[in-house]
Design a protein around this motif. Sequence first.
Motif, short mmCIF file in Angstrom:
data_model
loop_
_atom_site.label_atom_id
_atom_site.label_comp_id
_atom_site.label_asym_id
_atom_site.label_seq_id
_atom_site.Cartn_x
_atom_site.Cartn_y
_atom_site.Cartn_z
N ASN A 1 -18.03 -6.48 34.94
CA ASN A 1 -18.23 -7.43 34.28
C ASN A 1 -19.38 -6.91 32.32
N LEU A 2 -20.05 -5.94 32.91
CA LEU A 2 -21.39 -5.60 32.01
C LEU A 2 -20.89 -5.78 30.50
N ILE A 3 -19.74 -4.25 30.76
CA ILE A 3 -19.23 -4.19 29.84
C ILE A 3 -18.23 -5.44 29.43
N LYS A 4 -17.56 -6.37 30.58
CA LYS A 4 -16.40 -7.43 29.71
C LYS A 4 -17.80 -8.67 28.69
N SER A 5 -18.86 -8.50 30.13
CA SER A 5 -19.92 -9.11 28.78
C SER A 5 -20.12 -9.08 27.11
N ASP A 6 -20.25 -7.44 27.12
CA ASP A 6 -21.06 -7.00 25.87
C ASP A 6 -19.77 -7.51 25.37
N ALA A 7 -18.38 -7.56 25.45
CA ALA A 7 -16.89 -7.25 24.40
C ALA A 7 -16.86 -8.63 24.13
N GLU A 8 -17.41 -10.19 24.46
CA GLU A 8 -17.34 -11.28 24.36
C GLU A 8 -16.92 -11.57 23.34
N THR A 9 -15.84 -12.35 22.38
CA THR A 9 -15.47 -12.69 21.30
C THR A 9 -15.31 -14.52 21.25
N PHE A 10 -15.69 -14.99 20.38
CA PHE A 10 -15.43 -16.12 19.56
C PHE A 10 -14.87 -16.51 18.29
N THR A 11 -14.08 -17.72 18.07
CA THR A 11 -13.50 -17.78 17.47
C THR A 11 -14.03 -18.16 15.89
N VAL A 12 -13.12 -17.22 14.94
CA VAL A 12 -13.88 -17.44 13.88
C VAL A 12 -12.49 -18.80 12.94
N TYR A 13 -12.47 -19.55 11.57
CA TYR A 13 -11.41 -20.18 11.39
C TYR A 13 -11.02 -20.53 10.02
#
Length: 87
Positions: A8-20
Amino acid sequence: GAPVSGFNLIKSDAETFTVYPNPVNQGNVLYLNETGNLKIYTLQGSLVFEKEINGATRISTSSLAQGSYIIKLTENKIIKQAKLIVK
């Protein structure tokens, strides 16, 4: 157990967001709807843009050369990142 929380720690570090839009044509505007400290880096690690944003934001790409960038957004110690391509 332990392996799951580590994952879970690794996953949250790799959280992405959307740029358009992405890729974006140089000189056009990027749109994102996020809050935090936004930084844009070249793939070599040079910081080329920084701005505090709060909600829906437009960012001009006229100062960015053509190429690939990493966008990092930091809010409350959570770092999200996205890859940006400027054409």
